[in-house]
Design a protein around this motif. Structure first.
Motif, PDB file in Angstrom:
ATOM      1  N   UNK A 229      27.125  12.010 -21.812  1.00  0.00           N
ATOM      2  CA  UNK A 229      25.275  11.286 -20.817  1.00  0.00           C
ATOM      3  C   UNK A 229      26.369   9.934 -21.102  1.00  0.00           C
ATOM      4  N   UNK A 230      26.865   9.352 -21.541  1.00  0.00           N
ATOM      5  CA  UNK A 230      26.986   7.596 -21.226  1.00  0.00           C
ATOM      6  C   UNK A 230      28.472   7.814 -19.756  1.00  0.00           C
ATOM      7  N   UNK A 231      29.262   8.341 -20.453  1.00  0.00           N
ATOM      8  CA  UNK A 231      30.424   8.695 -18.913  1.00  0.00           C
ATOM      9  C   UNK A 231      29.593   9.428 -17.479  1.00  0.00           C
ATOM     10  N   UNK A 232      28.167   9.529 -17.610  1.00  0.00           N
ATOM     11  CA  UNK A 232      27.647  10.093 -16.310  1.00  0.00           C
ATOM     12  C   UNK A 232      27.231   8.693 -15.772  1.00  0.00           C
ATOM     13  N   UNK A 233      26.359   8.211 -17.001  1.00  0.00           N
ATOM     14  CA  UNK A 233      25.393   6.592 -16.786  1.00  0.00           C
ATOM     15  C   UNK A 233      26.773   6.034 -16.097  1.00  0.00           C
ATOM     16  N   UNK A 234      27.674   5.818 -16.327  1.00  0.00           N
ATOM     17  CA  UNK A 234      28.511   4.258 -15.831  1.00  0.00           C
ATOM     18  C   UNK A 234      28.915   5.283 -15.182  1.00  0.00           C
ATOM     19  N   UNK A 235      29.641   6.241 -14.679  1.00  0.00           N
ATOM     20  CA  UNK A 235      29.990   6.292 -13.379  1.00  0.00           C
ATOM     21  C   UNK A 235      28.821   6.801 -12.216  1.00  0.00           C
ATOM     22  N   UNK A 236      27.690   6.210 -12.854  1.00  0.00           N
ATOM     23  CA  UNK A 236      25.966   6.648 -12.142  1.00  0.00           C
ATOM     24  C   UNK A 236      26.176   8.177 -11.097  1.00  0.00           C
TER      25      UNK A 236
ATOM     26  N   UNK B 250      20.779  11.102 -29.021  1.00  0.00           N
ATOM     27  CA  UNK B 250      19.993   9.925 -28.727  1.00  0.00           C
ATOM     28  C   UNK B 250      20.168   8.562 -29.460  1.00  0.00           C
ATOM     29  N   UNK B 251      20.497   9.336 -30.806  1.00  0.00           N
ATOM     30  CA  UNK B 251      20.522   7.914 -31.425  1.00  0.00           C
ATOM     31  C   UNK B 251      21.490   7.135 -31.753  1.00  0.00           C
ATOM     32  N   UNK B 252      22.543   8.082 -31.406  1.00  0.00           N
ATOM     33  CA  UNK B 252      24.118   8.111 -31.248  1.00  0.00           C
ATOM     34  C   UNK B 252      24.531   6.881 -30.161  1.00  0.00           C
ATOM     35  N   UNK B 253      23.402   7.166 -28.708  1.00  0.00           N
ATOM     36  CA  UNK B 253      23.965   6.838 -27.779  1.00  0.00           C
ATOM     37  C   UNK B 253      23.609   5.242 -28.088  1.00  0.00           C
ATOM     38  N   UNK B 254      22.540   5.138 -29.081  1.00  0.00           N
ATOM     39  CA  UNK B 254      22.080   3.350 -29.514  1.00  0.00           C
ATOM     40  C   UNK B 254      23.310   2.967 -30.265  1.00  0.00           C
ATOM     41  N   UNK B 255      23.437   3.504 -30.935  1.00  0.00           N
ATOM     42  CA  UNK B 255      24.598   2.947 -32.173  1.00  0.00           C
ATOM     43  C   UNK B 255      25.572   2.474 -31.300  1.00  0.00           C
ATOM     44  N   UNK B 256      26.280   3.105 -30.232  1.00  0.00           N
ATOM     45  CA  UNK B 256      27.413   3.377 -29.823  1.00  0.00           C
ATOM     46  C   UNK B 256      27.834   2.187 -28.724  1.00  0.00           C
ATOM     47  N   UNK B 257      25.801   1.569 -28.159  1.00  0.00           N
ATOM     48  CA  UNK B 257      26.061   1.150 -27.165  1.00  0.00           C
ATOM     49  C   UNK B 257      25.564   0.489 -27.162  1.00  0.00           C
ATOM     50  N   UNK B 258      24.530   0.071 -28.195  1.00  0.00           N
ATOM     51  CA  UNK B 258      23.264  -1.374 -28.105  1.00  0.00           C
ATOM     52  C   UNK B 258      21.996  -1.075 -27.337  1.00  0.00           C
ATOM     53  N   UNK B 259      22.080  -0.012 -26.748  1.00  0.00           N
ATOM     54  CA  UNK B 259      20.248  -0.012 -25.717  1.00  0.00           C
ATOM     55  C   UNK B 259      20.534   1.813 -25.531  1.00  0.00           C
ATOM     56  N   UNK B 260      19.282   1.753 -25.438  1.00  0.00           N
ATOM     57  CA  UNK B 260      18.793   3.168 -25.181  1.00  0.00           C
ATOM     58  C   UNK B 260      19.258   4.024 -23.804  1.00  0.00           C
ATOM     59  N   UNK B 261      19.243   5.361 -24.307  1.00  0.00           N
ATOM     60  CA  UNK B 261      19.745   5.908 -23.619  1.00  0.00           C
ATOM     61  C   UNK B 261      18.247   6.179 -22.288  1.00  0.00           C
ATOM     62  N   UNK B 262      17.297   5.286 -22.340  1.00  0.00           N
ATOM     63  CA  UNK B 262      15.973   5.656 -21.893  1.00  0.00           C
ATOM     64  C   UNK B 262      16.175   4.505 -20.547  1.00  0.00           C
ATOM     65  N   UNK B 263      16.489   3.808 -21.145  1.00  0.00           N
ATOM     66  CA  UNK B 263      16.872   2.469 -20.234  1.00  0.00           C
ATOM     67  C   UNK B 263      17.527   2.710 -19.583  1.00  0.00           C
ATOM     68  N   UNK B 264      18.735   3.301 -19.871  1.00  0.00           N
ATOM     69  CA  UNK B 264      20.429   3.662 -18.697  1.00  0.00           C
ATOM     70  C   UNK B 264      20.007   4.569 -18.086  1.00  0.00           C
ATOM     71  N   UNK B 265      19.352   5.469 -18.080  1.00  0.00           N
ATOM     72  CA  UNK B 265      18.849   6.429 -17.126  1.00  0.00           C
ATOM     73  C   UNK B 265      18.392   5.348 -16.355  1.00  0.00           C
ATOM     74  N   UNK B 266      17.023   5.309 -16.672  1.00  0.00           N
ATOM     75  CA  UNK B 266      16.852   4.145 -15.406  1.00  0.00           C
ATOM     76  C   UNK B 266      17.317   3.178 -14.800  1.00  0.00           C
TER      77      UNK B 266
END
Lengths: 315, 315
Positions: free
Chosen positions: B174-181, B204-220
Motif C-alpha cells: 500500500x505504501x508503495x502504491x501511495x508513494x508512486x501515486x 493499517x496499524x503497521x502502516x502508521x508505525x512505519x510511516x508516522x501517518x495514517x494511511x487514510x490521510x495518505x490516500x486522500x
C-alpha cells in the motif's frame, strides 16, 4: 437427474459399524466402503460421519484417509464431505496449484446457484479462516485475477426476468471488445460477473443471432491465452452446464494419467444432481457411454467407486 | 449501544389503530406518528406494519408516504423499513444520483458485518429484481467502479485471527502504491476488498508505525479526487465506524440545507445499534452535543423524529 442410487431407510449406526470393521485390522475392505458410501446421499453420509464419531470417538474422514491411498482416497474424501465443504476443499486445492486451476473456481462460481456459491464461501471460511476471494486474489495475477475474484464474489440475481434492450447493448459491448482484441476490457468482466444468468444467456443468444458464431468461440479465438480460455469456460458454464461437464469429462478421460482430478470432480459433484443428463449428452457427443469410457481408463477401487456413483449396481 | 428508547410490551394492533387515526381525515397527527414509531424497535415496527395491513388492507408505508412530505417523510420512510431493506433503498437512491454517492455503498459494504451486507444484497434483489453489484457497476465508471463493486461483493472472513507477516507485506504494498501515486493499483483494491477487517486493521496499524501517518490521510493526499476520497472513506469506515459516523454527522449538519440525507441516514441506521457511542465521540470532537446541533439546525416534525431517535423523550 441424479445417477447416485441411494438406498432408503438405512441405519447410520449400522453403516458406521460396517465402515469400522472395513477399516480395522490388516488390510482394508474397500469393497465394503464403496458398497456403503457409494449408495448414500449427502444427508445420509453426514449422519454416518456423526454416528461414527459418537460410537468410536474418531473422525471417519481421517480414518479413511489413513487407510486409503491414491486416486481412490481422493475420490472417497471428496465424496464423503458435505457438498459445500467439498467445493471449498477443491477450490483450495485448485488455488494452491503452481498454476491455479481456474476451471474449478469458474465451475463453483458460475454453475452453482447464488446460495450454493455463498454456502461454499461460508464453508471455505470455516475451514481455512480466510475468505475464498482473498485466497483466489492472493494466488492469481493480472486479468485472470480480476475475472476470478469478480466471479467468486458474485451473488447473482436468480430471477428469470430478461431486459432485451440491455442484452442488445451488452452483446454489442462484448462484440466490440472481442473485435478490438481487448478481452481484458473492464466491461467484459463487469458483464460476465454481475449480470444474472438469464440476462447473460439472452446476451449470448443475441450475440449469436447478430454474428452467426458463439461468443464462447470468439472469446477463445485461434490460440487463446489462459485468460481467454477462462472467459471461454465462463460463458460455457453459464450457458450450458451439462455440455460443460460432458466436455470436461471427455477431456479428462483423454488425458487419463494426468487429469484424474477433473473426472473425479465432475462425477463426485454431479452424481447427486444432474449426472444423468451429462451422461446422455456425453453419449450423444462421443458415441461411447461415459460408463464404458470410465471403465476402460480406470482401475481397481477407484474405478468401482466412479462406476457406482455413475449409477451402476454391483461394483 | 442504542439511543432508541423502545417501549416494551406494546400491542401492534393498538399501535396500528393509533397510526390509522393519525392519518385519517383532514390533517395528519405527526406527533402521534413520532410518538409511536420513534419508540419501537425493528421487530416491533414490522409487527405494526403487519397488523396495519391485516386490519385495514392497506400498506402502512404507502399511506404514510401519501400523508407526509419533505425530510420528515424521507426519515419516516427509512426508519419504518426493515434494516436490510432500508439499506437496499438507500443504496439504490445513492446509485441513481447523477453522481453515485459512494459513501453509502462504502458504509453498507465496510461497516456492516458480512452477514448484514449479504442481507442487504438479498433485500436489494427482492425489491429491484437486479443484484446490487450490477447496479453499482452499471452506474459508475473507472477506478471508483472497480473499488465499489469489489467492496459490495465482499463476504469477508469475520474472525479475529491476524497474520502479522501479511500485514507487514501488505502495508508495504500500500505504501508503495501511495508513494508512486498509483492509487488505482489493482493491489490496493484487492487488499481493501478481500482481507478481513481484523487483518486490515493490523495492516493499517503497521502502516502508521512505519510511516508516522495514517494511511487514510495518505490516500486522500492534498487534493484527493473522488476515487481517493472513496479510498479514504473505505479505510475510515473499516478502522473506526464510530468516528466515521461522527464525522459524517458533523459534515452533514454543517451543510444543512444541502445534506439532510447524511444526517437522516446516520441517525436512522445507527439508532438501534451504536448511536450512543457516536454521540459521545461527537461531543468529544466538537464540544457540542449532537442533540443540540441537530436541534439547532432542523425544524418541525423532522427535528422531533431525529431527537426522539437520538434518545430524547417527549418530542
Amino acid at each position: 437427474m441424479a445417477t447416485l442410487i441411494a438406498h432408503a431407510d438405512i441405519s447410520p449406526v449400522e453403516d458406521a459399524e460396517v465402515l469400522r470393521k472395513a477399516c480395522k485390522g490388516w488390510g482394508t475392505d474397500e469393497k465394503a466402503i464403496i458398497n456403503i458410501l457409494g449408495h448414500r446421499n449427502a444427508a445420509q453420509r453426514k449422519q454416518i460421519r456423526e454416528a461414527y464419531e459418537q460410537l468410536y470417538e474418531e473422525d471417519l474422514i481421517k480414518r479413511l484417509e489413513s487407510e486409503l491411498s491414491g486416486d481412490f482416497e481422493k475420490a472417497v474424501y471428496r465424496w464423503i464431505l458435505d457438498p459445500a465443504d467439498r467445493d471449498g476443499v477443491m477450490a483450495n486445492v485448485a488455488i494452491k496449484k503452481s498454476e491455479t486451476d481456474y476451471r474449478v473456481i469458474i465451475e463453483i462460481s458460475c454453475i452453482h446457484s447464488s446460495e450454493e456459491l455463498l454456502g461454499v464461501r461460508r464453508a471455505y471460511q470455516n475451514r481455512y479462516k480466510r475468505s475464498l476471494e482473498e485466497d483466489v486474489a492472493a494466488h492469481t495475477t493480472g486479468d485472470l485475477r480480476k475475472l476470478l475474484v469478480a466471479l467468486v464474489s458474485a451473488y447473482r440475481y436468480q430471477g428469470d426476468e430478461v431486459n432485451a434492450r440491455l442484452a442488445d447493448a451488452e452483446a454489442d459491448i462484448l462484440h466490440k471488445a472481442i473485435k478490438d482484441n481487448s478481452f481484458n476490457n473492464d466491461e467484459v468482466i463487469r458483464i460476465l460477473s454481475t449480470r444474472s444468468k438469464a440476462q447473460l444467456n439472452a446476451t449470448f443468444n443475441r450475440y449469436r443471432d447478430d454474428h452467426k458464431t458463439s461468443i464462447s468461440k470468439d472469446f477463445l479465438g485461434e490460440l487463446g491465452n489462459d485468460f481467454q480460455k477462462a472467459l471461454h469456460a465462463t460463458v460455457r458454464s453459464i450457458s450450458d452446464p451439462h455440455k460443460y461437464y460432458a466436455k470436461l469429462l471427455r477431456d479428462g478421460i483423454k488425458r487419463f494419467g494426468t487429469d484424474e482430478d477433473s473426472v473425479t470432480r465432475a462425477i463426485v459433484t454431479r452424481a447427486e444432481k444432474d449426472l444423468y443428463q451429462i451422461k446422455e449428452l456425453y453419449y450423444k457427443k462421443n458415441s461411447v457411454s461415459l460408463d464404458d469410457a470410465v471403465a476402460k481408463e480406470t482401475h481397481g477401487d477407484y474405478k468401482s467407486l466412479l462406476l457406482t456413483l455413475l449409477g451402476n449396481e454391483g461394483y
